[in-house]
Design a protein around this motif. Sequence first.
Motif, PDB file in Angstrom:
ATOM      1  N   ASN A 129       7.831   5.282  -9.066  1.00 53.44           N
ATOM      2  CA  ASN A 129       8.272   5.285  -7.661  1.00 53.44           C
ATOM      3  C   ASN A 129       8.227   3.933  -6.980  1.00 53.44           C
ATOM      4  O   ASN A 129       9.046   3.637  -6.123  1.00 53.44           O
ATOM      5  CB  ASN A 129       7.364   6.226  -6.846  1.00 53.44           C
ATOM      6  N   ASN A 130       7.215   3.126  -7.357  1.00 60.05           N
ATOM      7  CA  ASN A 130       7.016   1.880  -6.604  1.00 60.05           C
ATOM      8  C   ASN A 130       7.708   0.667  -7.204  1.00 60.05           C
ATOM      9  O   ASN A 130       7.488  -0.454  -6.766  1.00 60.05           O
ATOM     10  CB  ASN A 130       5.509   1.600  -6.480  1.00 60.05           C
ATOM     11  N   LEU A 131       8.554   0.869  -8.214  1.00 52.94           N
ATOM     12  CA  LEU A 131       9.212  -0.286  -8.842  1.00 52.94           C
ATOM     13  C   LEU A 131      10.444  -0.702  -8.052  1.00 52.94           C
ATOM     14  O   LEU A 131      11.174   0.142  -7.528  1.00 52.94           O
ATOM     15  CB  LEU A 131       9.645   0.054 -10.268  1.00 52.94           C
ATOM     16  N   ASP A 132      10.686  -2.046  -7.978  1.00 57.28           N
ATOM     17  CA  ASP A 132      11.928  -2.482  -7.333  1.00 57.28           C
ATOM     18  C   ASP A 132      13.057  -2.445  -8.368  1.00 57.28           C
ATOM     19  O   ASP A 132      12.817  -2.148  -9.551  1.00 57.28           O
ATOM     20  CB  ASP A 132      11.758  -3.865  -6.676  1.00 57.28           C
ATOM     21  N   ILE A 191       4.827  -4.166 -16.260  1.00 57.66           N
ATOM     22  CA  ILE A 191       5.692  -3.744 -15.147  1.00 57.66           C
ATOM     23  C   ILE A 191       5.145  -2.533 -14.383  1.00 57.66           C
ATOM     24  O   ILE A 191       5.232  -2.485 -13.163  1.00 57.66           O
ATOM     25  CB  ILE A 191       7.125  -3.415 -15.666  1.00 57.66           C
ATOM     26  N   VAL A 192       4.578  -1.556 -15.069  1.00 56.53           N
ATOM     27  CA  VAL A 192       4.253  -0.292 -14.393  1.00 56.53           C
ATOM     28  C   VAL A 192       2.755  -0.136 -14.105  1.00 56.53           C
ATOM     29  O   VAL A 192       2.370   0.423 -13.083  1.00 56.53           O
ATOM     30  CB  VAL A 192       4.706   0.927 -15.262  1.00 56.53           C
ATOM     31  N   LYS A 193       1.931  -0.669 -14.997  1.00 60.17           N
ATOM     32  CA  LYS A 193       0.495  -0.352 -14.981  1.00 60.17           C
ATOM     33  C   LYS A 193      -0.208  -0.639 -13.635  1.00 60.17           C
ATOM     34  O   LYS A 193      -0.857   0.234 -13.093  1.00 60.17           O
ATOM     35  CB  LYS A 193      -0.191  -1.140 -16.099  1.00 60.17           C
ATOM     36  N   ASP A 194      -0.041  -1.845 -13.132  1.00 58.06           N
ATOM     37  CA  ASP A 194      -0.803  -2.237 -11.943  1.00 58.06           C
ATOM     38  C   ASP A 194      -0.569  -1.297 -10.768  1.00 58.06           C
ATOM     39  O   ASP A 194      -1.509  -0.808 -10.151  1.00 58.06           O
ATOM     40  CB  ASP A 194      -0.436  -3.657 -11.521  1.00 58.06           C
ATOM     41  N   ALA A 195       0.735  -1.051 -10.495  1.00 50.62           N
ATOM     42  CA  ALA A 195       1.071  -0.217  -9.336  1.00 50.62           C
ATOM     43  C   ALA A 195       0.495   1.187  -9.524  1.00 50.62           C
ATOM     44  O   ALA A 195      -0.103   1.753  -8.610  1.00 50.62           O
ATOM     45  CB  ALA A 195       2.576  -0.147  -9.180  1.00 50.62           C
ATOM     46  N   SER A 196       0.648   1.710 -10.740  1.00 50.31           N
ATOM     47  CA  SER A 196       0.203   3.071 -10.999  1.00 50.31           C
ATOM     48  C   SER A 196      -1.326   3.169 -10.870  1.00 50.31           C
ATOM     49  O   SER A 196      -1.845   4.084 -10.245  1.00 50.31           O
ATOM     50  CB  SER A 196       0.678   3.458 -12.394  1.00 50.31           C
ATOM     51  N   GLN A 197      -2.016   2.172 -11.471  1.00 44.12           N
ATOM     52  CA  GLN A 197      -3.480   2.203 -11.444  1.00 44.12           C
ATOM     53  C   GLN A 197      -4.013   2.082 -10.007  1.00 44.12           C
ATOM     54  O   GLN A 197      -4.907   2.815  -9.610  1.00 44.12           O
ATOM     55  CB  GLN A 197      -4.014   1.058 -12.294  1.00 44.12           C
ATOM     56  N   LYS A 198      -3.397   1.153  -9.251  1.00 44.26           N
ATOM     57  CA  LYS A 198      -3.847   0.938  -7.865  1.00 44.26           C
ATOM     58  C   LYS A 198      -3.674   2.218  -7.060  1.00 44.26           C
ATOM     59  O   LYS A 198      -4.549   2.623  -6.312  1.00 44.26           O
ATOM     60  CB  LYS A 198      -3.015  -0.184  -7.219  1.00 44.26           C
ATOM     61  N   ASN A 199      -2.501   2.837  -7.224  1.00 46.82           N
ATOM     62  CA  ASN A 199      -2.209   4.060  -6.494  1.00 46.82           C
ATOM     63  C   ASN A 199      -3.217   5.157  -6.827  1.00 46.82           C
ATOM     64  O   ASN A 199      -3.749   5.815  -5.946  1.00 46.82           O
ATOM     65  CB  ASN A 199      -0.804   4.528  -6.893  1.00 46.82           C
ATOM     66  N   ARG A 200      -3.481   5.296  -8.126  1.00 43.90           N
ATOM     67  CA  ARG A 200      -4.406   6.355  -8.545  1.00 43.90           C
ATOM     68  C   ARG A 200      -5.805   6.097  -7.979  1.00 43.90           C
ATOM     69  O   ARG A 200      -6.457   7.003  -7.496  1.00 43.90           O
ATOM     70  CB  ARG A 200      -4.452   6.439 -10.071  1.00 43.90           C
ATOM     71  N   GLU A 201      -6.235   4.832  -8.054  1.00 41.90           N
ATOM     72  CA  GLU A 201      -7.583   4.526  -7.566  1.00 41.90           C
ATOM     73  C   GLU A 201      -7.680   4.707  -6.050  1.00 41.90           C
ATOM     74  O   GLU A 201      -8.685   5.165  -5.537  1.00 41.90           O
ATOM     75  CB  GLU A 201      -7.979   3.102  -7.960  1.00 41.90           C
ATOM     76  N   ALA A 202      -6.581   4.353  -5.345  1.00 41.10           N
ATOM     77  CA  ALA A 202      -6.606   4.419  -3.885  1.00 41.10           C
ATOM     78  C   ALA A 202      -6.790   5.844  -3.375  1.00 41.10           C
ATOM     79  O   ALA A 202      -7.453   6.065  -2.374  1.00 41.10           O
ATOM     80  CB  ALA A 202      -5.316   3.836  -3.320  1.00 41.10           C
ATOM     81  N   LYS A 234      17.911   5.898 -15.601  1.00 38.05           N
ATOM     82  CA  LYS A 234      17.610   5.523 -14.220  1.00 38.05           C
ATOM     83  C   LYS A 234      17.355   6.766 -13.358  1.00 38.05           C
ATOM     84  O   LYS A 234      16.391   6.815 -12.591  1.00 38.05           O
ATOM     85  CB  LYS A 234      18.779   4.723 -13.644  1.00 38.05           C
ATOM     86  N   SER A 235      18.223   7.773 -13.516  1.00 37.40           N
ATOM     87  CA  SER A 235      18.022   8.946 -12.651  1.00 37.40           C
ATOM     88  C   SER A 235      16.741   9.685 -13.033  1.00 37.40           C
ATOM     89  O   SER A 235      16.057  10.219 -12.164  1.00 37.40           O
ATOM     90  CB  SER A 235      19.250   9.853 -12.630  1.00 37.40           C
ATOM     91  N   ARG A 236      16.373   9.670 -14.304  1.00 39.54           N
ATOM     92  CA  ARG A 236      15.095  10.293 -14.700  1.00 39.54           C
ATOM     93  C   ARG A 236      13.912   9.524 -14.109  1.00 39.54           C
ATOM     94  O   ARG A 236      12.947  10.113 -13.636  1.00 39.54           O
ATOM     95  CB  ARG A 236      14.960  10.329 -16.227  1.00 39.54           C
ATOM     96  N   LEU A 237      13.993   8.182 -14.156  1.00 43.02           N
ATOM     97  CA  LEU A 237      12.879   7.386 -13.644  1.00 43.02           C
ATOM     98  C   LEU A 237      12.712   7.586 -12.135  1.00 43.02           C
ATOM     99  O   LEU A 237      11.612   7.545 -11.611  1.00 43.02           O
ATOM    100  CB  LEU A 237      13.076   5.903 -13.946  1.00 43.02           C
ATOM    101  N   LYS A 238      13.828   7.812 -11.457  1.00 39.62           N
ATOM    102  CA  LYS A 238      13.745   8.023  -9.999  1.00 39.62           C
ATOM    103  C   LYS A 238      13.006   9.332  -9.681  1.00 39.62           C
ATOM    104  O   LYS A 238      12.397   9.471  -8.637  1.00 39.62           O
ATOM    105  CB  LYS A 238      15.145   8.054  -9.379  1.00 39.62           C
ATOM    106  N   LEU A 260      -1.391  14.139  -8.469  1.00 39.33           N
ATOM    107  CA  LEU A 260      -1.194  14.173  -7.022  1.00 39.33           C
ATOM    108  C   LEU A 260      -1.180  12.739  -6.462  1.00 39.33           C
ATOM    109  O   LEU A 260      -0.360  12.397  -5.608  1.00 39.33           O
ATOM    110  CB  LEU A 260      -2.347  14.977  -6.412  1.00 39.33           C
ATOM    111  N   CYS A 261      -2.085  11.897  -6.975  1.00 35.89           N
ATOM    112  CA  CYS A 261      -2.139  10.493  -6.530  1.00 35.89           C
ATOM    113  C   CYS A 261      -0.809   9.801  -6.818  1.00 35.89           C
ATOM    114  O   CYS A 261      -0.331   8.988  -6.023  1.00 35.89           O
ATOM    115  CB  CYS A 261      -3.248   9.723  -7.249  1.00 35.89           C
ATOM    116  N   ASP A 262      -0.213  10.101  -7.979  1.00 38.83           N
ATOM    117  CA  ASP A 262       1.080   9.488  -8.333  1.00 38.83           C
ATOM    118  C   ASP A 262       2.177   9.914  -7.365  1.00 38.83           C
ATOM    119  O   ASP A 262       3.095   9.160  -7.079  1.00 38.83           O
ATOM    120  CB  ASP A 262       1.513   9.946  -9.736  1.00 38.83           C
TER     121      ASP A 262
END
Length: 421
Positions: free
Chosen positions: A180-183, A280-291, A170-174, A313-315
Amino acid sequence: MENSQINDYIQGKGIEDTIDEIIVELLKSKPSDPIPTILHILEAKNGNQTPELTEKEENELKSLQDRWKAINQGKELRKSQSSNSNSQIIFTVEESKKGQKDSPQDTDDSSSSSDESEPFTRESLLQAHKGFDKVPRSSVSAEAMGVFSKKKEFKKIVIPKSEVIKEKIKSRLKECFMFNNLDEEELGIVIDAMKEVKYKNETIIQQGDSGNTLYVLDSGKCHCFKLLEGEKRPSKLRDYIPGEAFGELALLYNAPRAASIKAIGECTLFALDRGTFTHIVKDASQKNREAYEEFFKSVDFFTQMDFYERVLLCDAVKKVKYIKGDRVIKEGDPGDSFYFLLSGTAIAKKLIDGKVKNVMSYNPGDYFGERALLTQEPRAATIQATSDTLVLAKLESRSFKRLLCDNEKVKLHLLKVINNL
Ligand SMILES: Nc1ncnc2c1ncn2[C@@H]1O[C@@H]2COP(=O)(O)O[C@H]2[C@H]1O
């Protein structure tokens, strides 16, 4: 057989992943006859059992090998290729060699002569004949992939682990931007699915391979190498420190591994499977990168960063919003973040001779907040929103140092900017 047994068998044997891989490859290359491509993927998975060459292929192999020897004895490569009626095959074999590359272990040894080694092997010739790599890889439309990937139900994976290990993950993922965007619930699913793995001076990811795992480094150090276009030997691109992730590109874009990663000494990593990553992770990461990718591509000094540096940097950035009159930075405060202006406007005010004066105005594409991070001095001015809404991308000090200051060109640019102030 019960449903759970069927699922366990199918997932445990990686059958779904293999079928996914076949479908993705077929959608990419759309061969008129899909069977050779399917057979090729299955043969590669089945321990590269290479079928026999025909007599004609044996002769061709021998003639290619002779020609290669002649080239190495000093004949000009270009001349030899253009006079060669089989230049298409040579090109294809050379291309497939790129994907096979030397082990990163060899890459530190610049005296190694492995690049002169024979590129025309039975395997590469068969691969060239099957045309597997001849077809340019086109991207598969998002809808086509979406329809395909939605058909499967997501089944949570739970790898038993102690509470101590769970807390460690958990602390590594934080620390890791990609998560970053996971609940809390999503984070819990990822932690359950992660598996602790250890490597010692070994290649974890091989450029050109297919990949089904993302890794988060927990301890030790890893190096990333890439065989760049037109180069003979892989170049070292970056190192990874604990809390950083790699191996996401193959999962995000259903593409072969874009680089190689090697463990330097002993390393402990947490590995995440493709299924959990996708759900779980892909959508948020992809959206962020594209944005952010378009934005960073348009800002002057980021054009000096390579594609992957901009991706990181996008991440790392987080969007923050202010309304007119809000203070983003206060003169005299310690600095903890750097900002890019995405939309709206802002001004910088400074106390000069007892009076507050406007010293700078900011528009989309501008950035501020670098000075205090580079000099460790307090904030030199107050920044305030002047438009109804001001939207900024915020980069925390740790990411600023890792992603911008570790890049000599970018750091030099920032230092020049603050010295002109
Ligand atoms: N410049 C780079 N280009 C591509 N991949 C990179 C680069 N730097 C680091 N990597 C990482 O290397 C990994 C290799 O496997 P993937 O292609 O799945 O994901 C890749 C990224 O996580």
